[in-house]
Design a protein around this motif. Structure first.
Motif, PDB file in Angstrom:
ATOM      1  N   VAL A 165      28.965   7.306 -34.831  1.00 19.29           N
ATOM      2  CA  VAL A 165      30.123   6.519 -35.325  1.00 19.29           C
ATOM      3  C   VAL A 165      29.604   5.056 -35.680  1.00 19.29           C
ATOM      4  N   ASN A 166      30.335   4.346 -36.590  1.00 17.85           N
ATOM      5  CA  ASN A 166      29.984   3.183 -37.283  1.00 17.85           C
ATOM      6  C   ASN A 166      28.661   2.790 -37.975  1.00 17.85           C
ATOM      7  N   ASN A 167      28.159   3.815 -38.525  1.00 16.33           N
ATOM      8  CA  ASN A 167      26.782   3.810 -38.979  1.00 16.33           C
ATOM      9  C   ASN A 167      26.840   3.548 -40.606  1.00 16.33           C
ATOM     10  N   PHE A 168      25.759   3.125 -41.293  1.00 15.20           N
ATOM     11  CA  PHE A 168      25.943   2.684 -42.733  1.00 15.20           C
ATOM     12  C   PHE A 168      24.625   3.070 -43.486  1.00 15.20           C
ATOM     13  N   ALA A 169      24.949   3.749 -44.583  1.00 13.62           N
ATOM     14  CA  ALA A 169      23.581   3.993 -45.449  1.00 13.62           C
ATOM     15  C   ALA A 169      23.872   3.290 -46.982  1.00 13.62           C
ATOM     16  N   SER A 170      22.794   2.726 -47.063  1.00 15.59           N
ATOM     17  CA  SER A 170      23.212   2.136 -48.688  1.00 15.59           C
ATOM     18  C   SER A 170      23.053   3.037 -49.794  1.00 15.59           C
ATOM     19  N   VAL A 171      22.834   4.306 -49.708  1.00 13.14           N
ATOM     20  CA  VAL A 171      23.150   5.392 -50.661  1.00 13.14           C
ATOM     21  C   VAL A 171      23.941   6.276 -50.289  1.00 13.14           C
ATOM     22  N   GLN A 172      23.820   7.405 -49.242  1.00 21.20           N
ATOM     23  CA  GLN A 172      24.668   8.265 -49.006  1.00 21.20           C
ATOM     24  C   GLN A 172      24.419   8.908 -47.731  1.00 21.20           C
ATOM     25  N   GLY A 173      25.443   9.578 -46.904  1.00 23.79           N
ATOM     26  CA  GLY A 173      25.247  10.103 -45.629  1.00 23.79           C
ATOM     27  C   GLY A 173      25.370   8.997 -44.742  1.00 23.79           C
ATOM     28  N   GLY A 174      26.505   8.319 -44.641  1.00 25.47           N
ATOM     29  CA  GLY A 174      26.451   7.073 -43.631  1.00 25.47           C
ATOM     30  C   GLY A 174      26.188   7.449 -42.469  1.00 25.47           C
ATOM     31  N   GLY A 175      26.625   8.444 -41.899  1.00 28.69           N
ATOM     32  CA  GLY A 175      26.342   9.305 -40.528  1.00 28.69           C
ATOM     33  C   GLY A 175      25.232  10.000 -40.405  1.00 28.69           C
ATOM     34  N   LEU A 176      25.235  10.925 -41.271  1.00 26.73           N
ATOM     35  CA  LEU A 176      23.983  12.108 -41.346  1.00 26.73           C
ATOM     36  C   LEU A 176      23.757  12.601 -42.611  1.00 26.73           C
ATOM     37  N   TYR A 177      22.437  12.469 -42.992  1.00 29.64           N
ATOM     38  CA  TYR A 177      22.164  13.023 -44.357  1.00 29.64           C
ATOM     39  C   TYR A 177      20.972  14.466 -43.888  1.00 29.64           C
ATOM     40  N   SER A 178      21.103  15.521 -44.853  1.00 21.18           N
ATOM     41  CA  SER A 178      20.060  16.463 -44.208  1.00 21.18           C
ATOM     42  C   SER A 178      19.593  17.064 -45.494  1.00 21.18           C
ATOM     43  N   ALA A 227      21.770   1.433 -39.390  1.00 16.44           N
ATOM     44  CA  ALA A 227      21.831   1.335 -40.811  1.00 16.44           C
ATOM     45  C   ALA A 227      20.637   1.545 -41.556  1.00 16.44           C
ATOM     46  N   SER A 228      20.767   2.195 -42.732  1.00 14.49           N
ATOM     47  CA  SER A 228      19.601   2.619 -43.405  1.00 14.49           C
ATOM     48  C   SER A 228      19.654   2.171 -44.877  1.00 14.49           C
ATOM     49  N   ALA A 229      18.688   1.717 -45.264  1.00 15.66           N
ATOM     50  CA  ALA A 229      18.376   1.034 -46.520  1.00 15.66           C
ATOM     51  C   ALA A 229      18.345   2.233 -47.795  1.00 15.66           C
ATOM     52  N   PHE A 230      18.450   3.315 -47.090  1.00 21.11           N
ATOM     53  CA  PHE A 230      18.389   4.651 -48.189  1.00 21.11           C
ATOM     54  C   PHE A 230      19.706   5.821 -47.624  1.00 21.11           C
ATOM     55  N   SER A 231      19.293   6.708 -47.075  1.00 24.04           N
ATOM     56  CA  SER A 231      20.305   7.671 -46.733  1.00 24.04           C
ATOM     57  C   SER A 231      20.064   8.133 -45.436  1.00 24.04           C
ATOM     58  N   ASP A 263      29.185   4.850 -46.462  1.00 28.04           N
ATOM     59  CA  ASP A 263      27.963   4.784 -47.640  1.00 28.04           C
ATOM     60  C   ASP A 263      28.285   4.201 -48.939  1.00 28.04           C
ATOM     61  N   GLN A 264      27.363   4.048 -49.858  1.00 32.06           N
ATOM     62  CA  GLN A 264      27.906   3.733 -51.152  1.00 32.06           C
ATOM     63  C   GLN A 264      27.682   4.818 -52.194  1.00 32.06           C
ATOM     64  N   ASN A 265      27.797   6.102 -51.812  1.00 30.42           N
ATOM     65  CA  ASN A 265      27.728   7.060 -52.714  1.00 30.42           C
ATOM     66  C   ASN A 265      28.808   6.770 -53.789  1.00 30.42           C
ATOM     67  N   PRO A 266      28.615   6.566 -54.967  1.00 32.41           N
ATOM     68  CA  PRO A 266      29.540   6.452 -56.018  1.00 32.41           C
ATOM     69  C   PRO A 266      30.426   7.933 -56.162  1.00 32.41           C
ATOM     70  N   TYR A 267      29.883   8.885 -55.916  1.00 31.01           N
ATOM     71  CA  TYR A 267      30.787  10.345 -55.920  1.00 31.01           C
ATOM     72  C   TYR A 267      30.771  10.806 -54.608  1.00 31.01           C
ATOM     73  N   PRO A 268      31.557  10.506 -53.598  1.00 32.00           N
ATOM     74  CA  PRO A 268      31.433  10.883 -52.323  1.00 32.00           C
ATOM     75  C   PRO A 268      32.648  12.190 -52.278  1.00 32.00           C
ATOM     76  N   GLY A 269      32.192  13.156 -51.333  1.00 31.16           N
ATOM     77  CA  GLY A 269      33.158  14.213 -51.461  1.00 31.16           C
ATOM     78  C   GLY A 269      34.014  13.681 -50.013  1.00 31.16           C
ATOM     79  N   ALA A 270      34.985  14.580 -49.660  1.00 27.77           N
ATOM     80  CA  ALA A 270      35.868  14.451 -48.854  1.00 27.77           C
ATOM     81  C   ALA A 270      35.302  13.738 -47.329  1.00 27.77           C
ATOM     82  N   THR A 271      34.286  14.346 -46.971  1.00 32.14           N
ATOM     83  CA  THR A 271      33.589  14.129 -45.783  1.00 32.14           C
ATOM     84  C   THR A 271      32.096  13.170 -46.179  1.00 32.14           C
ATOM     85  N   GLY A 272      32.106  12.818 -47.319  1.00 30.64           N
ATOM     86  CA  GLY A 272      30.739  12.225 -47.864  1.00 30.64           C
ATOM     87  C   GLY A 272      30.225  11.294 -47.116  1.00 30.64           C
TER      88      GLY A 272
END
Length: 181
Positions: A59-72, A36-40, A89-98
């Motif tokens: 698998v089964n990871n969490f980000a407080s902002v975006q990119g629950g699995g991977l952010y680049s 888990a990440s408190a950011f991305s 993640d908690q991205n308010p505007y996620p894409g299909a794979t966000g």
């Protein structure tokens, strides 16, 4: 390698791993689970250098902002023979794979023979079907006998890697399986 149950609690990102600006990591047969990440970047945050993931399960990871699995932020991410599934993640505007992967402007994802939740495309051997893990609730991310990820990888990509994360033969049938097992 297994990166499990790690947390970034200060908001720097990358619950399990931060790939720095001048790094060029290659992860092979790695499991990133329950981080888990408190950011991305619940599992992985890539800040710079090109990064390659071969036969990994994220698998089964969490980000407080975006990119629950991977952010680049990186120029190029190579994802090959891998599974990226059930991250949040908690991205308010996620894409299909966000919730699985979020790419910052300018980042490029080169994905081949991989299973990505929310993926609806065709080509390059990628799929968006449930990989059918043996026991995800108990942390068993090996594939069941009916998994669409069995024999669905590209065996040429694992030259020099004879075993999976459990030290079993990497190729059991026609081709390498997707994921770390």
């Amino acid at each position: 390698c297994a990166f499990q149950n790690n947390a970034d609690t200060v908001g720097g990102g990358g619950g399990a791993v931060i790939c720095g600006v001048s790094s060029h990591p290659i992860f092979v047969n790695c499991l990133f689970a329950n981080n888990a990440s408190a950011f991305s970047g619940g599992a992985v945050l890539v800040e710079g250098g090109d990064t390659r993931l071969i036969n990994c399960t994220i698998v089964n990871n969490f980000a407080s902002v975006q990119g629950g699995g991977l952010y680049s932020y990186a120029p190029t991410i190579e994802v090959e023979n891998s599974i990226i599934w059930d991250n949040a993640d908690q991205n308010p505007y996620p894409g299909a794979t966000g919730p699985q992967i979020t790419l910052f402007t300018g980042s490029v994802l080169n994905m081949t023979n991989s299973c990505l939740q929310g993926y609806a495309g065709t080509g390059l051997g990628n799929i968006g079907y449930d990989p059918l893990f043996a026991g995800p609730a108990s942390g068993n991310f090996q594939l069941t006998a009916n998994s669409p990820a069995l024999d669905a990888g590209n065996s040429a990509l694992i030259a020099g890697y004879a075993t999976d994360l459990n030290r079993n033969p990497r190729v059991n049938s026609l081709a390498v399986d997707m994921g770390a097992y």
